[in-house]
Design an enzyme around this catalytic site. Structure first.
Site, PDB file in Angstrom:
ATOM      1  N   SER A  12     -62.117  83.093  60.191  1.00 50.33           N
ATOM      2  CA  SER A  12     -61.008  83.135  61.148  1.00 50.33           C
ATOM      3  C   SER A  12     -61.410  83.791  62.465  1.00 50.33           C
ATOM      4  O   SER A  12     -60.601  83.946  63.368  1.00 50.33           O
ATOM      5  CB  SER A  12     -59.809  83.853  60.538  1.00 50.33           C
ATOM      6  OG  SER A  12     -60.193  85.109  60.040  1.00 50.33           O
TER       7      SER A  12
ATOM      8  N   ASN B 238     -69.072  83.667  55.632  1.00 49.98           N
ATOM      9  CA  ASN B 238     -68.441  82.369  55.891  1.00 49.98           C
ATOM     10  C   ASN B 238     -68.636  82.086  57.362  1.00 49.98           C
ATOM     11  O   ASN B 238     -68.093  82.794  58.199  1.00 49.98           O
ATOM     12  CB  ASN B 238     -66.940  82.408  55.583  1.00 49.98           C
ATOM     13  CG  ASN B 238     -66.665  82.578  54.099  1.00 49.98           C
ATOM     14  OD1 ASN B 238     -67.384  82.036  53.264  1.00 49.98           O
ATOM     15  ND2 ASN B 238     -65.636  83.343  53.763  1.00 49.98           N
TER      16      ASN B 238
ATOM     17  N   HIS C 224     -70.300  87.797  61.801  1.00 49.09           N
ATOM     18  CA  HIS C 224     -70.017  88.832  60.789  1.00 49.09           C
ATOM     19  C   HIS C 224     -70.077  88.248  59.393  1.00 49.09           C
ATOM     20  O   HIS C 224     -69.977  87.041  59.196  1.00 49.09           O
ATOM     21  CB  HIS C 224     -68.640  89.458  61.035  1.00 49.09           C
ATOM     22  CG  HIS C 224     -67.492  88.574  60.631  1.00 49.09           C
ATOM     23  ND1 HIS C 224     -67.098  87.465  61.358  1.00 49.09           N
ATOM     24  CD2 HIS C 224     -66.653  88.620  59.562  1.00 49.09           C
ATOM     25  CE1 HIS C 224     -66.070  86.879  60.782  1.00 49.09           C
ATOM     26  NE2 HIS C 224     -65.779  87.551  59.679  1.00 49.09           N
TER      27      HIS C 224
ATOM     28  N   HIS D 203     -70.448  88.971  70.894  1.00 52.01           N
ATOM     29  CA  HIS D 203     -69.469  88.015  70.377  1.00 52.01           C
ATOM     30  C   HIS D 203     -69.968  86.573  70.446  1.00 52.01           C
ATOM     31  O   HIS D 203     -69.535  85.717  69.649  1.00 52.01           O
ATOM     32  CB  HIS D 203     -68.174  88.159  71.202  1.00 52.01           C
ATOM     33  CG  HIS D 203     -67.028  87.331  70.720  1.00 52.01           C
ATOM     34  ND1 HIS D 203     -66.239  87.706  69.653  1.00 52.01           N
ATOM     35  CD2 HIS D 203     -66.517  86.137  71.159  1.00 52.01           C
ATOM     36  CE1 HIS D 203     -65.300  86.789  69.461  1.00 52.01           C
ATOM     37  NE2 HIS D 203     -65.443  85.832  70.350  1.00 52.01           N
TER      38      HIS D 203
ATOM     39  N   HIS E  22     -66.784  85.835  65.885  1.00 48.35           N
ATOM     40  CA  HIS E  22     -67.713  86.956  66.076  1.00 48.35           C
ATOM     41  C   HIS E  22     -68.676  86.985  64.881  1.00 48.35           C
ATOM     42  O   HIS E  22     -68.240  86.907  63.732  1.00 48.35           O
ATOM     43  CB  HIS E  22     -66.928  88.265  66.163  1.00 48.35           C
ATOM     44  CG  HIS E  22     -67.765  89.406  66.652  1.00 48.35           C
ATOM     45  ND1 HIS E  22     -67.594  89.983  67.887  1.00 48.35           N
ATOM     46  CD2 HIS E  22     -68.814  90.061  66.077  1.00 48.35           C
ATOM     47  CE1 HIS E  22     -68.480  90.952  68.046  1.00 48.35           C
ATOM     48  NE2 HIS E  22     -69.235  91.006  66.960  1.00 48.35           N
TER      49      HIS E  22
ATOM     50  N   GLN F  89     -69.361  89.556  54.947  1.00 47.97           N
ATOM     51  CA  GLN F  89     -68.514  90.408  54.122  1.00 47.97           C
ATOM     52  C   GLN F  89     -69.296  90.925  52.926  1.00 47.97           C
ATOM     53  O   GLN F  89     -70.310  90.358  52.524  1.00 47.97           O
ATOM     54  CB  GLN F  89     -67.303  89.626  53.627  1.00 47.97           C
ATOM     55  CG  GLN F  89     -66.438  89.070  54.750  1.00 47.97           C
ATOM     56  CD  GLN F  89     -65.067  88.620  54.254  1.00 47.97           C
ATOM     57  OE1 GLN F  89     -64.382  89.367  53.540  1.00 47.97           O
ATOM     58  NE2 GLN F  89     -64.682  87.422  54.608  1.00 47.97           N
TER      59      GLN F  89
ATOM     60  N   CYS G 189     -64.980  92.939  68.145  1.00 49.31           N
ATOM     61  CA  CYS G 189     -65.789  93.406  69.273  1.00 49.31           C
ATOM     62  C   CYS G 189     -65.671  94.924  69.428  1.00 49.31           C
ATOM     63  O   CYS G 189     -64.675  95.530  69.029  1.00 49.31           O
ATOM     64  CB  CYS G 189     -65.340  92.712  70.563  1.00 49.31           C
ATOM     65  SG  CYS G 189     -66.071  91.062  70.802  1.00 49.31           S
TER      66      CYS G 189
ATOM     67  N   CYS H 273     -60.783  89.908  70.490  1.00 49.56           N
ATOM     68  CA  CYS H 273     -61.469  89.837  69.191  1.00 49.56           C
ATOM     69  C   CYS H 273     -61.378  91.173  68.477  1.00 49.56           C
ATOM     70  O   CYS H 273     -61.765  92.206  69.031  1.00 49.56           O
ATOM     71  CB  CYS H 273     -62.930  89.456  69.404  1.00 49.56           C
ATOM     72  SG  CYS H 273     -63.954  89.727  67.943  1.00 49.56           S
TER      73      CYS H 273
HETATM   74  O1  LIG Z   1     -61.637  87.404  54.304  1.00 42.93           O
HETATM   75  P1  LIG Z   1     -61.417  86.324  55.311  1.00 42.93           P
HETATM   76  O2  LIG Z   1     -62.608  86.049  56.177  1.00 42.93           O
HETATM   77  O3  LIG Z   1     -60.164  86.556  56.133  1.00 42.93           O
HETATM   78  O4  LIG Z   1     -61.120  85.013  54.451  1.00 42.93           O
HETATM   79  C1  LIG Z   1     -62.040  84.021  54.134  1.00 42.93           C
HETATM   80  O5  LIG Z   1     -62.975  84.439  53.144  1.00 42.93           O
HETATM   81  C2  LIG Z   1     -62.432  84.799  51.870  1.00 42.93           C
HETATM   82  C3  LIG Z   1     -63.571  85.105  50.930  1.00 42.93           C
HETATM   83  O6  LIG Z   1     -64.428  83.994  50.733  1.00 42.93           O
HETATM   84  C4  LIG Z   1     -61.526  83.702  51.299  1.00 42.93           C
HETATM   85  O7  LIG Z   1     -60.848  84.212  50.169  1.00 42.93           O
HETATM   86  C5  LIG Z   1     -60.493  83.213  52.315  1.00 42.93           C
HETATM   87  O8  LIG Z   1     -59.804  82.094  51.786  1.00 42.93           O
HETATM   88  C6  LIG Z   1     -61.222  82.836  53.620  1.00 42.93           C
HETATM   89  O9  LIG Z   1     -60.284  82.420  54.588  1.00 42.93           O
END
Ligand SMILES: O=P(O)(O)O[C@H]1O[C@H](CO)[C@@H](O)[C@H](O)[C@H]1O
Ligand SMILES: O=P(O)(O)O[C@H]1O[C@H](CO)[C@@H](O)[C@H](O)[C@H]1O
Lengths: 342, 342
Positions: free
Chosen positions: A161, A153, A166, A113, A164, A168, A54, A51
């Site tokens: 993806s 997300n 997290h 994790h 873990h 943004q 991690c 990961c």
């Molecule tokens: O930044 P990450 O986690 O790789 O990507 C994810 O969040 C982003 C922000 O919502 C999006 O634009 C991507 O399509 C999604 O896969």
């Protein structure tokens, strides 16, 4: 009043955005023969050597994560926003563009994790809240940053993806569409009523008590009247606060508690690690007073009737307007009942 | 001009909606470790005894489909919009709703269960166009219908629960959000320039020739400058027409050809039956002249870089604004090159 809106197709007005959602209560029992999602794999080790989030592991750009103990924030290795280049703009008839400078960060909620917010204590979530506050303040202070979008997300179905825990933080020079809409609606309301739209709204909701999921001394968790997603929810501070930096420190743990209760309720709903996108909408960091702003955190979960059947926002929704079947009132009731046994 | 927008983060203005899309050209090469979709199963019989859209079969409400030979239209058994009930409205402080009356229909494009538009001839697609025209006119004539949304959800990834080639028509009393935005933008443009926004826009695009995918005598297929989805495309009539009912009859087969070429190109792109939501935006059926309207058909396909990796419209996109990595110019180039070998 409520008999009609529980039985017939209607549209509800979103006072915060000025847009509408189509509600079809009579359609909630439509059978589903379409795509089912895979159920998320839930057994994870506390540390995964592969990961990139991690502690102690190497990231895509070759950097090594520190041996962090609670929250860890770093610049996104694949930032969608850049800065440090010269601004430009194109204004050629119907072809119009403007450069957008910004900074994207990743925030690990825990070194563990195997966890998600639903499995963390309020005390641990409070550390996430504190990190959000620090980032909001330090990014917001930058000259070229006028808005800070904090979001998460959760779940592979939501494009996440890496399991873990997290979130943004994308910060940028201009106000994005959705924030701009809420800015305008809240400003118009404030000018007319000398109070924030959400202050009046939650007062009304607390009185009606039809869409409240949970409350503590300082926060309300509810399904907004204009909710789009089947089990959408919103956390709102009871006192107007334009952004998260001014939450009184003794209230940060209450905000954490609201997040904790809601995410636990979600996991219980379909007995799965519940996917969603969550985000905080708050005042721009443009140096204005922004007293019309009342920050709030929203959760947009895609699941509709089980861990594998989601609501698709497709044809009609993309071309016309969002559409929902089960009513916000019935969703709130389900979530509220679950919250009683947390 | 174009060097900058191929290299740095910027936002593009959508003249049709008045909203912005964030473009991150530098991020197109980000690795993908997240969810992959299942590849759609493509082998289907020409008639499936279990399909509720095939001719002669029984539908959910007990009705038997006729033995139809080309296009077949019927009322949706689970319509999201109802009519025939008494109108109501709620206007209680920040809680505002209005009843919405309407009719939902399903349109089978072909009796052949195994086909999609991409495998049909232009002559067969022309019959679909004629059916769209008939439905638009007859629904639009009803007193309580002021807008007709024609759309298709193709592929299970787009929430389509039956692979039989079909689309939908939802018609209703009021203008949905997206249509309202385009109505306002086109009206403002028309008032200022005495011509339709899209007439000027496609003239500009045909001159620049950077985003054109295909054209014939009467239609242009292009990737709009403000495209949101990775391989989004739009079909626009070269002459202003407010709605599809006034397409000259000799042009209907050219519209069908544009649909045919685009859907074939899509299938070639990742060598799969390409999923998308498509829809036609056109003038309201409100009895006004609506000369500011220039109808167009858009395709929003979710795939990003293969038959199994899609673009997720999640956190940032839901809370802030749509975001894309590959530029519309590079997508258009890929699609245009493929169209040369159709
Ligand atoms: O930044 P990450 O986690 O790789 O990507 C994810 O969040 C982003 C922000 O919502 C999006 O634009 C991507 O399509 C999604 O896969
Ligand atoms: O009407 P269908 O095909 O059953 O349903 C599909 O299209 C509708 C209109 O875009 C959406 O509301 C549904 O979520 C989707 O599954």
């Amino acid at each position: 009043m409520t008999a009609n809106i529980q039985n017939y197709s209607h549209k509800r007005y979103n006072s915060l955005t000025g847009e509408w959602v189509l509600v079809s209560p009579h359609r909630a029992k439509r059978p589903w023969q379409g795509q089912e999602e895979e159920q998320a794999q839930d057994e994870r080790p506390a540390h995964d050597p592969k990961c990139y989030l991690c502690s102690g592991n190497v990231r895509a750009n070759g950097e090594v994560n520190p041996d962090y103990k609670d929250v860890f924030v770093f610049a996104n290795d694949f930032s969608a926003l850049q800065d440090g280049f010269e601004s430009f703009s194109i204004d050629n008839g119907l072809i119009k563009a403007e450069s957008e400078q910004g900074l994207c960060k990743v925030i690990c909620f825990s070194p563990d994790h195997s966890k998600s917010l639903a499995q963390m204590t309020s005390k641990d979530i409070q550390k996430v809240v504190h990190a959000w506050q620090r980032e909001f303040v330090s990014l917001g202070r930058l000259n070229h940053i006028n808005y800070v979008q904090i979001f998460e997300n959760k779940g592979s179905i939501m494009g996440c993806s890496n399991p873990h825990p997290h979130g943004q933080i994308w910060s940028q020079s201009s106000l994005p569409n959705e924030v701009d809409k809420k800015d305008k609606q809240q400003l118009a309301y404030f000018k007319k009523h000398q109070t924030t739209l959400l202050k009046d709204y939650i007062a009304q909701e607390l009185k009606l008590n039809e869409r409240i999921i949970f409350e503590n001394r300082s926060f309300v968790v509810l399904t907004p009247f204009w909710a789009i997603w089947p089990f959408e929810a919103m956390i709102v501070p009871k006192t107007p606060q334009k952004d998260i930096s001014i939450i009184p420190n003794e209230d940060t743990v209450l905000f954490a508690e609201a997040i904790s209760v809601l995410t636990k309720v979600y996991d219980k709903l379909f007995n799965t690690s519940f996917p969603y996108s969550s985000g905080i909408h708050q005042a721009p960091t443009n140096g204005q007073t922004n007293e019309h702003w009342h920050w709030h955190m929203s959760f947009y979960p895609p699941l509709l009737r089980s861990a594998t059947v989601k609501k698709f926002m497709v044809g009609y929704e993309l071309f016309a307007s969002p559409q929902r079947d089960i009513t916000p009132e019935s969703a709130a009731k389900t979530l509220r009942n679950l919250s009683n046994s947390i």
